[in-house]
Scaffold this motif. Structure first.
Motif, PDB file in Angstrom:
ATOM      1  N   CYS A 154       4.535   1.928   1.765  1.00 33.42           N
ATOM      2  CA  CYS A 154       5.657   2.365   0.945  1.00 33.42           C
ATOM      3  C   CYS A 154       6.244   3.668   1.485  1.00 33.42           C
ATOM      4  N   ALA A 155       5.396   4.593   1.892  1.00 30.93           N
ATOM      5  CA  ALA A 155       5.851   5.858   2.454  1.00 30.93           C
ATOM      6  C   ALA A 155       6.605   5.633   3.764  1.00 30.93           C
ATOM      7  N   SER A 166       0.837  -1.197   0.000  1.00 31.34           N
ATOM      8  CA  SER A 166       0.000   0.000   0.000  1.00 31.34           C
ATOM      9  C   SER A 166       0.877   1.254   0.000  1.00 31.34           C
ATOM     10  N   SER A 167       0.279   2.369  -0.367  1.00 28.17           N
ATOM     11  CA  SER A 167       1.044   3.613  -0.443  1.00 28.17           C
ATOM     12  C   SER A 167       1.531   4.057   0.938  1.00 28.17           C
ATOM     13  N   SER A 168       0.732   3.788   1.980  1.00 32.09           N
ATOM     14  CA  SER A 168       1.174   4.175   3.323  1.00 32.09           C
ATOM     15  C   SER A 168       2.347   3.309   3.793  1.00 32.09           C
TER      16      SER A 168
END
Length: 59
Positions: free
Chosen positions: A6-7, A2-4
């Motif tokens: 990955c961040a 997910s983007s979170s």
């Protein structure tokens, strides 16, 4: 991934790299500035314009 996630991974990697290079990052919201320091000396600073507030419209 997910983007979170990955961040979060990107932040962790950035922190490890900064520590390995003996660098620190200081963010100053009051002066709208971010500086990268090495051995307590500024190496690079980036500034951006502060937020601009417009007057409220009568409506």
């Amino acid at each position: 991934m997910s983007s979170s996630s990955c961040a979060a991974l990107l932040v962790i990697v950035a922190c490890v790299v900064l520590q390995a290079l003996d660098l620190s990052l200081q963010l100053r919201a009051d002066s709208s500035q971010a500086c990268l320091h090495q051995h307590r000396q500024a190496v690079v600073c980036v500034a951006w314009p502060g937020s601009v507030e417009s007057p409220a419209r009568a409506g």
